[in-house]
Design an enzyme around this catalytic site. Structure first.
Site: not given
Lengths: 141, 452
Positions: B164, B200, B207, B237, B291
């Site tokens: 960050g 952008k 996702h 996720k 993978r």
């Protein structure tokens, strides 16, 4: 317990220790105490077998070199090669010498006796595949 | 076909690969660390080698010991699973040098896709849309010109940046000069490199990723998309679905077509995934994973294809057993990741002994796991305990089935994500479909506010 009984029991416990994931294992049986510790994995690994009289001072007794047997294990996955003359049970080792090597992808990983002692057990034969942490010999110091 | 395969992984994926091998009549060799001696993947394999102590650098990433185990046991191939050495081009090369087939794409393709800048350039050249942006800009004025061209909001990024630092989101032109100056000063102070570029900024994109597969004879196909927008603040996720809900059919077709085109363009072989960010009716390439992925079961359940078996067959030189025209999705699948993590404490991972383990069953439920009652969760590895997958005729029925399955699940001994995922499934916005990657962090913030 006789030395032979202690050695046999310690060998069985070494297997149990390896499976347990614990760093240290201590077993008391009457007058005898067997303590096994996982050695730091620098060079060939060694597990210290320390039979000690409970009646005395176990910790100090454990430090007496004459009472120690060292389990020498493989630190790599490979094929073990015994140096000649091949290490044998009962053999007296005079000093530090390369007693075997474990071949991994063509690289020789030496296994040294690291000082004097009496070979109390040989767990492998020449040309045998070994895995990480597999006991190769035990040496009484 | 291979006679014996070494599985260079642990956990549920090691079991998954073991199952695929056994169904193909291939013998298996497991590797394990001292900490995984009692693991199920060790018991299920035909042979097993301890390759090192618990920490991954000395066991599951120990290339010499792993290759040595494969050679000693007479393997002809290595399946890397995901994580660990799966996207390590050097490992794939070393395996090949020792006469072992690496079950995955060519090392050169792994290397190219592993470098984000290279991957983005290759994809752009192949006609795949990438996030609009600039190369290094010399000044705030130049950054402003780029920002006007691509449209606000934009992200000012230090090329050496990370964590960050040296990064600023800019919503309007008036804010840009100050943001540029502070970000650049920060980058110079932190990295001694003040070079900046402009990208952008996509606000709350989805996702969405496309599963592709290609053989060594020119055959290539996609197996639809997965929506993986339910992500923790760490971008990991948590819940995945196939197909993506509330996605414009025309956009879906474009995504699929671009993915197959890109697969061919990079000379890709074996199973892979192209990850995209979708914003409005536009999509942008993010990265390609060379993978098998954690969430592959949702695709398998709606397409009826065993992706791991296909990987093995392709690596053995066989052509794809199907063409694009043979592939049709049926129904909807959803996966919940059961992690040993505390959702009330930033998903911090937990280790310990699982005192109770009860997994769900019944119609339409698949559980991929390596744990059992009494199993120890070592502190060294990924916190994934299990993947619970539900399939139904519709998204609604798959969600209902998943709620039923999570209700049957009992895991005690460590904190898990089970109950938290039930809350997510019950949420109206989630049910409506089409949420972006910013949704779960916002949900967490609202939840924390209610609790306090």
């Amino acid at each position: 317990m006789t030395d032979d009984v202690i050695a046999t029991r310690a060998r069985a416990l070494a297997g149990a220790l390896a499976e347990s994931g614990f760093a240290r294992l201590r077993v008391r049986d009457g007058e005898t105490e067997i303590e096994l510790r996982r050695a730091p994995r620098i060079g060939p690994a060694a597990v210290v077998l320390a039979p000690a009289a409970l009646a005395g001072e176990p910790d100090r007794a454990a430090e007496r070199p004459a009472d120690r047997a060292e389990l020498v294990s493989s630190d790599v996955v490979g094929i073990v090669r015994l140096m000649r003359p091949a290490i044998a049970e009962g053999q007296e080792l005079e000093g530090d010498r390369e007693v075997a090597y474990v071949e991994t992808l063509g690289i020789r990983n030496p296994v040294r006796s690291r000082g004097r002692g009496r070979v109390s057990a040989v767990f492998v034969t020449d040309g045998q595949p070994v895995e990480y942490g597999q006991p190769l010999f035990s040496i009484e110091r | 076909m291979f006679r014996k395969v070494l599985i260079a992984n642990r956990g549920e994926i090691a079991l998954r690969i073991n199952r695929a091998c056994h169904e193909l009549g291939i013998a298996t060799v497991a590797i394990f660390s001292d900490a995984d001696r009692q693991s199920l993947h060790v018991r299920h394999a035909d042979e097993a080698f301890c390759v090192g102590p618990g920490p991954v650098a000395r066991s599951y990433l120990n290339i010499p010991n792993i290759i040595s185990a494969a050679l000693i046991s007479g393997c002809d191939a290595i399946h890397p699973g995901y994580g660990f050495l799966a996207e390590n081009a050097r490992f794939a090369e070393i395996a090949a040098d020792h006469g072992l087939t690496f079950i995955g794409p060519k090392p050169s393709v792994i290397a190219a896709m592993g470098d984000k800048a290279t991957a983005k350039r290759i994809m752009r050249e192949a006609g795949v849309p990438t996030t609009p942006g600039s190369d290094i800009v010399a000044s705030a004025d130049e950054a402003l010109a780029v920002a006007h061209q691509i449209g606000f909001p934009v992200l000012l990024k230090a090329t050496a940046g990370g964590g960050g630092k040296g990064m600023r989101a800019v919503a309007a032109a008036a804010d840009l000069p100050t943001a540029f100056a502070t970000a650049q000063a920060e980058a110079e102070a932190s990295f001694k490199d003040g070079r900046m570029y402009v990208e952008k900024l996509l606000v709350n994109p989805r996702h969405i990723e496309v599963q592709v597969i290609a053989d060594e004879h020119g055959g290539a196909a996609h197996l639809g998309e997965r929506d993986c927008s339910v992500q923790k603040p760490s971008h990991q996720k948590l819940i995945e679905e196939a197909s993506a809900p509330a996605l414009d059919p025309e956009l879906r077709d474009r995504l699929h077509a671009v993915a197959v085109k890109a697969t061919r363009a990079v000379g890709y072989t074996n199973a892979g995934t192209l990850e995209f960010l979708v914003s409005g009716d536009e999509f942008y390439f993010m990265e390609m994973n060379t993978r098998i992925q954690v969430e592959h079961p949702v695709t398998e359940l709606i397409y009826g294809v065993d992706l791991v078996k296909e990987q093995i067959r392709i690596a053995a030189g066989e052509p794809l057993g199907f063409t694009q025209e043979d592939l049709h999705p049926h129904g909807h699948a959803i996966e919940v990741r059961v992690n040993a993590e505390d959702p009330d404490n930033n998903f911090s991972p937990a280790a310990g002994t699982l005192t109770t383990v009860v997994f769900p069953g019944g119609p339409g439920i698949r559980v991929d796991t390596h744990v059992y009652g009494g199993a120890v969760v070592p502190p060294f590895y990924d916190s994934l305990l299990a993947k619970i997958v539900a399939v139904g005729r519709s998204r609604e029925s798959a969600i209902l089935r998943m709620e039923r399955a999570l209700g049957e699940t009992r895991i005690e001994g460590v904190k898990t994500t089970v109950e938290f995922c039930r809350e997510v499934l019950a949420n109206e916005e989630f049910r409506a479909g089409g949420i972006g990657v910013g949704w779960l962090p916002a949900f967490l913030a609202r939840r924390a506010a209610v609790v306090s």
